[in-house]
Design a protein around this motif. Structure first.
Motif, PDB file in Angstrom:
ATOM      1  N   LYS A 292       0.837  -1.211   0.000  1.00  0.00           N
ATOM      2  CA  LYS A 292       0.000   0.000   0.000  1.00  0.00           C
ATOM      3  C   LYS A 292       0.873   1.262   0.000  1.00  0.00           C
ATOM      4  CE  LYS A 292      -4.168  -1.347   2.494  1.00  0.00           C
ATOM      5  NZ  LYS A 292      -4.944  -1.169   3.724  1.00  0.00           N
ATOM      6  N   MET A 293       1.882   1.235   0.857  1.00  0.00           N
ATOM      7  CA  MET A 293       2.748   2.420   0.944  1.00  0.00           C
ATOM      8  C   MET A 293       3.537   2.620  -0.344  1.00  0.00           C
ATOM      9  SD  MET A 293       4.183   2.555   4.837  1.00  0.00           S
ATOM     10  CE  MET A 293       4.965   4.155   4.612  1.00  0.00           C
ATOM     11  N   LYS A 294       4.084   1.515  -0.864  1.00  0.00           N
ATOM     12  CA  LYS A 294       4.889   1.628  -2.090  1.00  0.00           C
ATOM     13  C   LYS A 294       4.050   2.186  -3.231  1.00  0.00           C
ATOM     14  CE  LYS A 294       8.128  -2.132  -1.287  1.00  0.00           C
ATOM     15  NZ  LYS A 294       8.379  -3.546  -1.516  1.00  0.00           N
ATOM     16  N   LYS A 295       2.816   1.669  -3.312  1.00  0.00           N
ATOM     17  CA  LYS A 295       1.946   2.049  -4.422  1.00  0.00           C
ATOM     18  C   LYS A 295       1.657   3.556  -4.395  1.00  0.00           C
ATOM     19  CE  LYS A 295      -2.331   0.459  -6.609  1.00  0.00           C
ATOM     20  NZ  LYS A 295      -3.356   1.462  -6.267  1.00  0.00           N
ATOM     21  N   VAL A 296       1.249   4.038  -3.246  1.00  0.00           N
ATOM     22  CA  VAL A 296       0.883   5.457  -3.194  1.00  0.00           C
ATOM     23  C   VAL A 296       2.112   6.338  -3.425  1.00  0.00           C
ATOM     24  CG1 VAL A 296       0.975   5.673  -0.650  1.00  0.00           C
ATOM     25  CG2 VAL A 296      -0.440   7.223  -1.950  1.00  0.00           C
ATOM     26  N   VAL A 297       3.256   5.948  -2.874  1.00  0.00           N
ATOM     27  CA  VAL A 297       4.458   6.769  -3.042  1.00  0.00           C
ATOM     28  C   VAL A 297       4.899   6.761  -4.507  1.00  0.00           C
ATOM     29  CG1 VAL A 297       6.907   6.969  -2.401  1.00  0.00           C
ATOM     30  CG2 VAL A 297       5.195   6.567  -0.642  1.00  0.00           C
ATOM     31  N   GLU A 298       4.865   5.590  -5.128  1.00  0.00           N
ATOM     32  CA  GLU A 298       5.261   5.508  -6.539  1.00  0.00           C
ATOM     33  C   GLU A 298       4.361   6.383  -7.403  1.00  0.00           C
ATOM     34  OE1 GLU A 298       7.157   1.120  -6.495  1.00  0.00           O
ATOM     35  OE2 GLU A 298       5.536   1.421  -7.950  1.00  0.00           O
ATOM     36  N   GLU A 299       3.056   6.298  -7.113  1.00  0.00           N
ATOM     37  CA  GLU A 299       2.095   7.109  -7.884  1.00  0.00           C
ATOM     38  C   GLU A 299       2.386   8.598  -7.736  1.00  0.00           C
ATOM     39  OE1 GLU A 299      -1.738   4.284  -7.498  1.00  0.00           O
ATOM     40  OE2 GLU A 299      -1.992   6.337  -6.741  1.00  0.00           O
ATOM     41  N   LYS A 300       2.581   8.992  -6.494  1.00  0.00           N
ATOM     42  CA  LYS A 300       2.749  10.429  -6.233  1.00  0.00           C
ATOM     43  C   LYS A 300       4.088  10.963  -6.740  1.00  0.00           C
ATOM     44  CE  LYS A 300      -1.094  10.918  -3.811  1.00  0.00           C
ATOM     45  NZ  LYS A 300      -2.211  11.768  -4.227  1.00  0.00           N
ATOM     46  N   LEU A 301       5.116  10.099  -6.747  1.00  0.00           N
ATOM     47  CA  LEU A 301       6.443  10.582  -7.167  1.00  0.00           C
ATOM     48  C   LEU A 301       6.744  10.269  -8.636  1.00  0.00           C
ATOM     49  CD1 LEU A 301       8.691   9.681  -4.071  1.00  0.00           C
ATOM     50  CD2 LEU A 301       7.504  11.821  -4.550  1.00  0.00           C
ATOM     51  N   GLN A 302       5.748   9.686  -9.283  1.00  0.00           N
ATOM     52  CA  GLN A 302       5.941   9.275 -10.684  1.00  0.00           C
ATOM     53  C   GLN A 302       6.436  10.425 -11.557  1.00  0.00           C
ATOM     54  OE1 GLN A 302       2.385   8.059 -12.639  1.00  0.00           O
ATOM     55  NE2 GLN A 302       3.376   6.296 -13.592  1.00  0.00           N
ATOM     56  N   GLY A 303       7.464  10.142 -12.341  1.00  0.00           N
ATOM     57  CA  GLY A 303       7.952  11.162 -13.267  1.00  0.00           C
ATOM     58  C   GLY A 303       8.939  12.141 -12.650  1.00  0.00           C
ATOM     59  N   SER A 304       9.090  12.101 -11.332  1.00  0.00           N
ATOM     60  CA  SER A 304       9.975  13.069 -10.684  1.00  0.00           C
ATOM     61  C   SER A 304      11.435  12.655 -10.783  1.00  0.00           C
ATOM     62  CB  SER A 304       9.609  13.222  -9.202  1.00  0.00           C
ATOM     63  OG  SER A 304       9.888  12.013  -8.514  1.00  0.00           O
ATOM     64  N   GLY A 305      11.661  11.348 -10.903  1.00  0.00           N
ATOM     65  CA  GLY A 305      13.050  10.870 -10.887  1.00  0.00           C
ATOM     66  C   GLY A 305      13.487  10.401  -9.507  1.00  0.00           C
ATOM     67  N   ILE A 306      12.647  10.617  -8.484  1.00  0.00           N
ATOM     68  CA  ILE A 306      13.028  10.177  -7.129  1.00  0.00           C
ATOM     69  C   ILE A 306      12.545   8.748  -6.944  1.00  0.00           C
ATOM     70  CG2 ILE A 306      12.918  10.663  -4.648  1.00  0.00           C
ATOM     71  CD1 ILE A 306      11.569  13.316  -5.383  1.00  0.00           C
ATOM     72  N   THR A 307      13.425   7.906  -6.452  1.00  0.00           N
ATOM     73  CA  THR A 307      13.013   6.535  -6.123  1.00  0.00           C
ATOM     74  C   THR A 307      13.499   6.208  -4.724  1.00  0.00           C
ATOM     75  OG1 THR A 307      15.033   5.770  -7.155  1.00  0.00           O
ATOM     76  CG2 THR A 307      13.000   5.579  -8.469  1.00  0.00           C
ATOM     77  N   PHE A 308      12.789   5.286  -4.082  1.00  0.00           N
ATOM     78  CA  PHE A 308      13.239   4.831  -2.750  1.00  0.00           C
ATOM     79  C   PHE A 308      13.421   3.327  -2.769  1.00  0.00           C
ATOM     80  CE2 PHE A 308      11.302   8.892  -1.622  1.00  0.00           C
ATOM     81  CZ  PHE A 308      12.295   9.414  -0.838  1.00  0.00           C
TER      82      PHE A 308
END
Ligand code: A3P
Length: 319
Positions: A303-319
């Motif tokens: 759940k956490m990964k999904k929302v973070v990936e969605e929100k940071l999509q296209g920014s270039g930031i990954t965790f």
């Protein structure tokens, strides 16, 4: 209104009452200009925004809570002061002071204790810390040439770190809340200084725009290679290591001094108090990457990964 806000002005009370709020642990978060600000930071934040006068030489350490603030405070202090205090000196301030006392928080300490403190006589460069999102920093900072160092961390490790920090200080939280509940709120953006993704994105975007003024760091990168990250930090702060310093092992010495292994065994950090009810030792736990896997179920992590990936999509930031 919580008791910590007793004694506030009528104007401030009205502001607090006008803000949407959410219960978090036993406290309250207030939604201020889109960000969830803990009630204990609100008064200090308003005063900081109103009264702070920036110097171009200032260094502001800005962090999402539980992302490596203590570590960065120690590193910045040591890098900046290395001509006064050798990092292997038996009298180095870090050996007897917790990093949070050497680099104080603006909204949580300085402006919480005094509405309009005189900070003009502090030696330059002044170093302060904040958890505020970029857009809530005082206008004068946004317009200035001061340096901002930002650090963030994988949100799952950050959330687990917060859980242990809070339940260490208030063991009763284990009864009244759960990690599951924290994850649910995180997904809604509700966490201190959240939403997480807005906090990270604001600093990230500004760091791309103003590379020489905003340094964007990740906890995981420091864990992976503290030497190169310490060099990067010193370069950014305008105090690069000389060849002579490199040869005599100054960078290794600084990273050793500021390591969690070293700091957590110092007397000041084992038995000292940060403020009433908060022991210095609460700031040092494991300091590992990926510890979340021991506490979050795979469903919660997804759940956490999904929302973070969605929100940071296209920014270039990954965790
Ligand atoms: P864990 O709870 O995962 O161990 P902050 O300083 O922003 O409050 O973040 C606290 C987290 O940083 C805690 O993580 C803590 O153990 C870790 N930490 C504190 N000092 C550190 C250091 N010198 N090096 C690496 N991690 C450190």
């Amino acid at each position: 209104i919580t008791t910590s806000e007793e004694g506030m002005s009528k104007e401030f009370k009205e502001l607090v009452l006008s803000l949407p709020c959410a219960k978090f642990w036993n406290g309250v978060l207030h939604k201020y200009e889109g960000h969830w600000i803990p009630s204990m930071s609100l008064k200090g934040m308003i005063s900081f925004r109103k009264h702070f006068k920036v110097h171009d030489s200032d260094i502001i350490l800005s962090t999402f809570p539980k992302s490596g603030t203590t570590w960065l405070k120690a590193l910045i202090f040591t890098i900046l002061n290395r001509s006064h205090y050798a990092s292997n000196s038996a009298t180095h301030p870090l050996l007897t002071c917790n990093p949070h006392h050497l680099v104080p928080f603006l909204e949580l300490k300085i402006y919480d204790e005094n509405e309009n403190p005189n900070l003009e006589n502090l030696p330059n460069p002044r170093v302060f810390a904040t958890h505020l999102p970029f857009s809530l920093l005082p206008r004068c900072i946004l317009d200035s040439n001061c340096r901002i160092v930002y650090i963030c961390r994988n949100p799952m490790d950050q959330l687990i770190s917060r859980w242990f920090f809070a339940t260490n200080i208030r063991p009763e939280y284990k009864e009244t809340s759960s990690i599951h509940e924290l994850v649910e709120m995180f997904q809604e953006g509700i966490c201190p200084y959240g939403p997480f993704w807005d906090h990270v994105l604001e600093y990230w975007n500004k760091s791309l725009e103003k590379k020489d003024r905003i340094l964007f760091l990740k906890y995981e990168d420091l864990k992976e290679d503290i030497i190169s990250q310490t060099i990067k930090l010193a370069d950014f702060l305008g105090l690069p290591f000389s060849e002579e310093e490199k040869k005599r092992g100054e960078i290794e010495e600084i990273s050793r001094l500021c390591s969690i292994e070293n700091l957590k065994k110092l007397e000041v950090n084992m038995s000292g108090e940060y403020k009433p009810g908060v022991q210095n030792k609460a700031f040092f736990r494991k300091g590992e990457v990926g510890d979340w896997a021991n506490y979050l179920s795979s469903a919660m992590a997804e759940k956490m990964k999904k929302v973070v990936e969605e929100k940071l999509q296209g920014s270039g930031i990954t965790f």
